[in-house]
Design a protein around this motif. Structure first.
Motif, PDB file in Angstrom:
ATOM      1  N   TYR A 134     -28.225 -17.810   2.749  1.00 56.60           N
ATOM      2  CA  TYR A 134     -26.614 -17.930   3.315  1.00 56.60           C
ATOM      3  C   TYR A 134     -26.522 -18.882   4.431  1.00 56.60           C
ATOM      4  N   THR A 135     -25.384 -19.669   4.100  1.00 56.19           N
ATOM      5  CA  THR A 135     -24.924 -20.566   5.075  1.00 56.19           C
ATOM      6  C   THR A 135     -23.636 -20.601   5.174  1.00 56.19           C
ATOM      7  N   SER A 136     -23.050 -21.050   6.053  1.00 63.86           N
ATOM      8  CA  SER A 136     -21.524 -21.146   6.320  1.00 63.86           C
ATOM      9  C   SER A 136     -20.953 -22.429   5.866  1.00 63.86           C
TER      10      SER A 136
ATOM     11  N   TRP B  81     -33.414 -18.994   9.348  1.00 62.48           N
ATOM     12  CA  TRP B  81     -32.746 -20.236   8.925  1.00 62.48           C
ATOM     13  C   TRP B  81     -33.653 -21.071   7.885  1.00 62.48           C
ATOM     14  N   ILE B  82     -33.092 -22.193   7.438  1.00 68.46           N
ATOM     15  CA  ILE B  82     -33.673 -22.918   6.582  1.00 68.46           C
ATOM     16  C   ILE B  82     -35.154 -23.634   7.429  1.00 68.46           C
ATOM     17  N   THR B  83     -34.909 -24.218   8.554  1.00 70.79           N
ATOM     18  CA  THR B  83     -35.917 -24.575   9.304  1.00 70.79           C
ATOM     19  C   THR B  83     -37.173 -23.599   9.339  1.00 70.79           C
TER      20      THR B  83
ATOM     21  N   SER C 200     -37.113 -32.385  16.995  1.00 70.91           N
ATOM     22  CA  SER C 200     -35.651 -32.001  17.264  1.00 70.91           C
ATOM     23  C   SER C 200     -34.926 -31.721  15.956  1.00 70.91           C
ATOM     24  N   VAL C 201     -34.175 -30.885  15.957  1.00 70.51           N
ATOM     25  CA  VAL C 201     -33.586 -30.366  14.686  1.00 70.51           C
ATOM     26  C   VAL C 201     -32.538 -29.464  15.220  1.00 70.51           C
ATOM     27  N   GLY C 202     -31.237 -29.574  14.037  1.00 72.38           N
ATOM     28  CA  GLY C 202     -30.280 -28.646  14.310  1.00 72.38           C
ATOM     29  C   GLY C 202     -28.985 -29.212  14.696  1.00 72.38           C
ATOM     30  N   GLU C 203     -28.943 -30.302  15.642  1.00 75.42           N
ATOM     31  CA  GLU C 203     -27.595 -30.494  15.944  1.00 75.42           C
ATOM     32  C   GLU C 203     -28.027 -32.093  16.728  1.00 75.42           C
ATOM     33  N   PRO C 204     -26.924 -32.629  17.043  1.00 77.38           N
ATOM     34  CA  PRO C 204     -27.250 -34.031  17.563  1.00 77.38           C
ATOM     35  C   PRO C 204     -27.982 -33.809  19.025  1.00 77.38           C
TER      36      PRO C 204
ATOM     37  N   VAL D 266     -39.569 -36.993  16.784  1.00 81.84           N
ATOM     38  CA  VAL D 266     -38.820 -37.058  15.532  1.00 81.84           C
ATOM     39  C   VAL D 266     -37.552 -36.362  15.636  1.00 81.84           C
ATOM     40  N   ASP D 267     -36.444 -37.112  15.433  1.00 79.32           N
ATOM     41  CA  ASP D 267     -35.266 -36.286  15.528  1.00 79.32           C
ATOM     42  C   ASP D 267     -34.764 -36.220  14.106  1.00 79.32           C
ATOM     43  N   THR D 268     -34.840 -35.005  13.479  1.00 78.46           N
ATOM     44  CA  THR D 268     -34.826 -34.880  12.110  1.00 78.46           C
ATOM     45  C   THR D 268     -33.353 -34.379  11.613  1.00 78.46           C
ATOM     46  N   TRP D 269     -32.781 -35.172  10.902  1.00 83.88           N
ATOM     47  CA  TRP D 269     -31.551 -34.586  10.390  1.00 83.88           C
ATOM     48  C   TRP D 269     -31.513 -34.278   9.049  1.00 83.88           C
ATOM     49  N   TRP D 270     -31.251 -32.826   8.762  1.00 81.63           N
ATOM     50  CA  TRP D 270     -31.031 -32.312   7.457  1.00 81.63           C
ATOM     51  C   TRP D 270     -30.014 -31.151   7.467  1.00 81.63           C
ATOM     52  N   GLN D 271     -30.315 -30.246   6.483  1.00 77.55           N
ATOM     53  CA  GLN D 271     -29.300 -29.121   6.095  1.00 77.55           C
ATOM     54  C   GLN D 271     -29.680 -28.001   5.289  1.00 77.55           C
ATOM     55  N   THR D 272     -29.503 -26.838   5.449  1.00 84.58           N
ATOM     56  CA  THR D 272     -29.818 -25.980   4.365  1.00 84.58           C
ATOM     57  C   THR D 272     -29.794 -26.271   3.164  1.00 84.58           C
ATOM     58  N   GLU D 273     -28.847 -27.177   2.662  1.00 84.97           N
ATOM     59  CA  GLU D 273     -28.519 -27.568   1.375  1.00 84.97           C
ATOM     60  C   GLU D 273     -29.595 -28.826   1.147  1.00 84.97           C
ATOM     61  N   THR D 274     -29.972 -29.254   1.889  1.00 80.86           N
ATOM     62  CA  THR D 274     -31.182 -30.428   1.684  1.00 80.86           C
ATOM     63  C   THR D 274     -32.426 -29.858   1.495  1.00 80.86           C
TER      64      THR D 274
ATOM     65  N   PHE E 245     -21.711 -34.807  -0.680  1.00 80.02           N
ATOM     66  CA  PHE E 245     -21.087 -34.982   0.692  1.00 80.02           C
ATOM     67  C   PHE E 245     -21.603 -34.014   1.633  1.00 80.02           C
ATOM     68  N   THR E 246     -22.175 -34.562   2.945  1.00 83.29           N
ATOM     69  CA  THR E 246     -23.009 -33.806   3.560  1.00 83.29           C
ATOM     70  C   THR E 246     -21.936 -32.947   4.491  1.00 83.29           C
ATOM     71  N   GLY E 247     -20.615 -33.308   4.748  1.00 85.06           N
ATOM     72  CA  GLY E 247     -19.805 -32.591   5.733  1.00 85.06           C
ATOM     73  C   GLY E 247     -20.130 -33.267   7.122  1.00 85.06           C
ATOM     74  N   ASP E 248     -21.169 -34.171   7.270  1.00 87.85           N
ATOM     75  CA  ASP E 248     -21.061 -34.830   8.345  1.00 87.85           C
ATOM     76  C   ASP E 248     -20.615 -36.341   8.601  1.00 87.85           C
ATOM     77  N   GLY E 249     -20.116 -36.467   9.674  1.00 90.03           N
ATOM     78  CA  GLY E 249     -20.072 -38.051  10.170  1.00 90.03           C
ATOM     79  C   GLY E 249     -21.222 -38.710  10.454  1.00 90.03           C
TER      80      GLY E 249
ATOM     81  N   SER F 256     -25.389 -23.816  19.267  1.00 89.39           N
ATOM     82  CA  SER F 256     -26.654 -23.838  19.626  1.00 89.39           C
ATOM     83  C   SER F 256     -27.595 -23.979  18.249  1.00 89.39           C
ATOM     84  N   GLY F 257     -26.960 -25.033  17.571  1.00 89.09           N
ATOM     85  CA  GLY F 257     -27.698 -25.439  16.376  1.00 89.09           C
ATOM     86  C   GLY F 257     -27.393 -24.417  15.051  1.00 89.09           C
ATOM     87  N   HIS F 258     -26.655 -23.205  15.301  1.00 90.01           N
ATOM     88  CA  HIS F 258     -26.349 -22.486  14.249  1.00 90.01           C
ATOM     89  C   HIS F 258     -25.151 -22.838  13.771  1.00 90.01           C
TER      90      HIS F 258
HETATM   91  C1  WT7 Z   1     -26.088 -29.363  10.285  1.00 92.97           C
HETATM   92  C2  WT7 Z   1     -26.854 -28.446   9.075  1.00 92.97           C
HETATM   93  C3  WT7 Z   1     -31.453 -28.853   9.501  1.00 92.97           C
HETATM   94  C4  WT7 Z   1     -31.856 -27.567   9.777  1.00 92.97           C
HETATM   95  C5  WT7 Z   1     -31.345 -26.581  10.637  1.00 92.97           C
HETATM   96  C6  WT7 Z   1     -29.767 -26.660  10.474  1.00 92.97           C
HETATM   97  C7  WT7 Z   1     -26.466 -30.389  11.656  1.00 92.97           C
HETATM   98  C8  WT7 Z   1     -28.848 -30.860  11.805  1.00 92.97           C
HETATM   99  C9  WT7 Z   1     -29.294 -32.613  12.980  1.00 92.97           C
HETATM  100  C10 WT7 Z   1     -29.957 -33.646  13.905  1.00 92.97           C
HETATM  101  C11 WT7 Z   1     -27.724 -34.115  14.226  1.00 92.97           C
HETATM  102  C12 WT7 Z   1     -28.085 -32.266  13.015  1.00 92.97           C
HETATM  103  C13 WT7 Z   1     -25.800 -31.313  10.880  1.00 92.97           C
HETATM  104  C14 WT7 Z   1     -25.968 -30.764   9.632  1.00 92.97           C
HETATM  105  N1  WT7 Z   1     -27.827 -31.294  12.336  1.00 92.97           N
HETATM  106  N2  WT7 Z   1     -29.977 -31.625  12.181  1.00 92.97           N
HETATM  107  N3  WT7 Z   1     -30.966 -33.797  13.841  1.00 92.97           N
HETATM  108  N4  WT7 Z   1     -28.922 -34.511  14.367  1.00 92.97           N
HETATM  109  N5  WT7 Z   1     -27.142 -33.216  13.426  1.00 92.97           N
HETATM  110  O1  WT7 Z   1     -29.250 -26.500   9.263  1.00 92.97           O
HETATM  111  O2  WT7 Z   1     -27.628 -24.657   9.525  1.00 92.97           O
HETATM  112  O3  WT7 Z   1     -27.838 -26.064   7.194  1.00 92.97           O
HETATM  113  O4  WT7 Z   1     -26.833 -27.213   9.640  1.00 92.97           O
HETATM  114  O5  WT7 Z   1     -26.652 -29.114  11.450  1.00 92.97           O
HETATM  115  O6  WT7 Z   1     -24.219 -31.420  11.221  1.00 92.97           O
HETATM  116  O7  WT7 Z   1     -25.038 -30.841   8.520  1.00 92.97           O
HETATM  117  P1  WT7 Z   1     -27.951 -25.987   8.950  1.00 92.97           P
END
Ligand code: WT7
Length: 649
Positions: A263-265, A309-311, A385-389, A410-418, A497-501, A523-525
């Motif tokens: 589950y995610t928001s 969490w997905i991570t 690094s993961v979860g937020e900028p 490695v600054d990894t960008w991704w999401q629960t959905e990816t 659409f990721t919801g991110d800019g 806090s990355g949540h």
């Molecule tokens: C949202 C997803 C990735 C698994 C943990 C969070 C933000 C995630 C980064 C990053 C900037 C990031 C985005 C994304 N986010 N990683 N490296 N740089 N923003 O998963 O709870 O599904 O959240 O976290 O906004 O959409 P999540």
């Protein structure tokens, strides 16, 4: 920022890296030119019980969103994570468990893990769990949680892990949505020396929400605390394990059979059960774990994320174990007993790769150099690094103080959905820019679009979308495919659409700028403003609430709340405290509001939509840049809110 300091790949690192710059470019191009060929090749890293017939069948067309990979293939996830490693590495440590209290680590070999997973899989079967059933896990970071996840995958049950920091109310909602019959929990969780009554929380969730569907609660005795016990429903994990057989055959699962929901928001409504399936997810998790982290045999990999969490799913459990790696599960928190804890764990277990969140990095950085003082840290080779900028200041501190300038980040960008990482530097291939998630992983086609959906070229800033599917992509929202289509495929037609800019600079590097929807990142949540609002309005004294994010030094974003009280209710400091408590109780501590501002009225359009844009500005005292407020039903509320905000600060 595009001409930010460039950190070249350290020579020594490049020499031994799995992927260098030329290889990245060549493989990336190949993955885009001929995805079928590329992904057929990558699937060889998985043991298939029956070969797949077709690599990819995907459509992002909003009349027919359908995502399928490795069609017709059969495999079992736990067999890929365990059985196939037994021949070569049965005595290798699969999981290093680091307890909340220092000095109580456990090492679990592949042989032991295989045996325990088999036993628990048999136990689940005895308790009536069948293929396709949803099993809810509400567990601390203990090996039994990994065992439970893998046991589910062994028999084809779908796990739904609920973060153990969530409240009974939040847990109840997820159990109900998943129509789960079985809950696995522990007597208590332990974090930072404090215990959480997990079993009692489960009881409360089942009683309060009057959940009749759950007929079994399996309990791991972890702290040994006294707990309430209901003979008709509760089962002792250790007793079930003692009775269970040592071998359980892995069930051949179809590639597209569900593996888990998580589950995610979102920006509206209740949390969504993101559905991941078997073949594509595992292939993509394993591949990214190896290449993003340049993972080599016998290295020790520590992803600090909770399995809630997905991570934690992808990089604490499935990725490393599919690759026959050694993964660390940490029960505690980075600042307990003190700020040197992370460094101590790194040295004790000779961690080679550390993967954590900016919020943890900032918390350590706040203590100056104390976090690494006296530590050796020489085992580290790579940081993630993961979860937020990640802000450049935190990046630099991480790079120099933790990595001693030797370790790429490695600054990894991704999401629960990816499912797993979509954008990241590859450590042996990509020069780093602090704060940039750099480049797409193999097979990933990011694009930036303006608000009308036009694709932007070159250096640009816009909404981040993906033009085509990748194997780890979520397939649906559990039992609500229409919501899946609506949320991700209707905003910019033909794309996800990721919801991110994001911004793309002249070198083609991507910079994630944050959510462009009503989702907060605390806090990355991930937290939906709507969820916090609905928790608040369920309080008897609250008429209305509006939630926005605000910058926060440690958390990245804090939660700023505007509350309109019911007629005749007096605003007071004690009510403010009560509301904070209320939200903690409804959702969990991670949703605790940082600021509550009383609002006699909220800025709404004539159609009743709350203009959060205005509320975000007032929260940071930017009273001038409010934009056009003439469309408000009552422009007068704005002045009220500004005055109230001024009086608070
Ligand atoms: C949202 C997803 C990735 C698994 C943990 C969070 C933000 C995630 C980064 C990053 C900037 C990031 C985005 C994304 N986010 N990683 N490296 N740089 N923003 O998963 O709870 O599904 O959240 O976290 O906004 O959409 P999540």
């Amino acid at each position: 920022m595009s001409n930010a300091t460039l950190y070249p790949v350290p020579e020594e690192f490049a020499r031994n890296a799995l992927i260098d710059q030329d290889t990245y470019q060549r493989l990336y191009q190949a993955s885009i030119d001929d995805p079928e060929q590329f992904w057929a090749e990558q699937a060889k890293r998985i043991d298939w019980m029956r070969p797949f017939k077709k690599v990819k069948q995907t459509s992002f067309d909003d009349h027919n969103v359908s995502i399928k990979w490795y069609l017709g293939g059969h495999l079992n996830v736990s067999a890929n994570c365990l059985d196939r490693h037994l021949e070569q590495r049965s005595e290798q440590t699969a999981i290093i468990w680091e307890a909340d209290e220092p000095g109580q680590a456990r090492h679990i070999t592949y042989r032991e893990l295989h045996r325990d997973v088999c036993r628990f899989a048999n136990a689940l079967k005895h308790q009536g769990v069948a293929q396709g059933d949803v099993v809810t896990l509400y567990m601390p970071m203990i090996p039994e949680a990994a065992i439970a996840m893998l046991a589910c995958s062994r028999i084809g049950a779908i796990h739904s892990v609920v973060f153990a920091g969530f409240s009974p109310e939040a847990l109840a909602g997820r159990i109900l949505d998943g129509r789960s019959n079985v809950v696995i929990t522990a007597d208590e969780g332990l974090r930072g020396g404090r215990s959480t009554p997990l079993k009692a929380n489960v009881d409360e969730a089942l009683t309060h929400a009057d959940i009749k569907t759950v007929d079994k609660v399996i309990v791991v005795r972890h702290t040994g605390a006294e707990i309430p016990w209901h003979d008709h429903r509760d089962r002792d994990y250790a007793e079930l394990m003692a009775e269970a057989d040592d071998f359980c055959p892995p069930e051949p699962m179809d590639s597209e059979d569900p593996l888990f929901i998580l589950y995610t928001s979102g920006s509206t409504g209740k949390p969504k059960g993101i559905l991941h399936t078997t073949g594509g997810y595992l292939t993509y998790a394993a591949l990214t774990h190896q290449y993003v982290f340049d993972y080599k045999d016998s290295e020790v990999f520590w992803c600090t994320a909770d399995i809630g969490w997905i991570t934690g799913h992808t990089y604490t459990i499935y990725g490393p174990l599919a690759n026959g790696g050694t993964t660390v599960m940490f029960e505690g928190v980075p600042n307990y007993p003190d700020v040197t804890r992370m460094a101590r764990v790194i040295d004790t277990h000779k961690i080679n790769i550390l993967y954590t969140a900016p919020t943890a990095i900032r918390a350590m950085m706040a203590m100056g150099d104390a976090a690494m003082a006296g530590a050796d840290g020489s085992s580290l080779r790579l940081l993630g690094s993961v979860g937020e900028p990640i802000n450049p200041e935190a990046w630099n501190w991480y790079y120099h103080t933790v990595g001693k300038g030797r370790c790429p980040i490695v600054d990894t960008w991704w999401q629960t959905e990816t499912g797993a990482t979509l954008m990241t530097p590859l450590p042996g291939a990509t020069p780093l820019k602090p704060g940039s998630a750099a480049c797409p992983f193999f097979g990933v086609q990011p694009a930036l679009v303006d608000n009308e959906g036009n694709i932007l070229q070159g250096a640009a800033e816009g909404n981040l979308v993906l033009l085509d599917s990748w194997p780890g992509q979520a397939r649906s929202i559990f039992r609500d495919h229409e919501r899946f289509v609506d949320t991700y495929f209707r905003t910019f037609k033909g794309t996800y659409f990721t919801g991110d800019g994001a911004r793309r600079d002249e070198d083609g590097y991507y910079w994630i700028t944050g959510r462009v929807d009503d989702v907060l990142n605390v806090s990355g949540h991930r937290m939906g403003t709507a969820e916090v609002e609905s928790a608040l309005v369920s309080h008897k004294d609250v008429a209305e609430a509006a939630v926005v994010g605000m910058p926060h030094d440690l958390k990245g974003q804090g939660i700023y709340v505007y509350v309109t009280l019911n007629d005749g209710i007096e605003a007071s400091e004690s009510l403010r405290q009560a509301l904070r408590q209320w939200v903690r109780h409804e959702i969990g501590p991670i949703a605790t509001p940082d600021v509550i501002q009383w609002a006699p009225g909220l800025p709404k359009t004539r159609s009743g939509k709350i203009m959060r844009r205005i509320l975000r500005k007032i929260a940071v005292a930017e009273y001038d840049g409010l934009g056009d407020i003439s469309t408000l039903a009552d422009p007068g509320v704005v002045e009220h809110l500004i005055n109230e905000h001024k009086s608070m600060t």
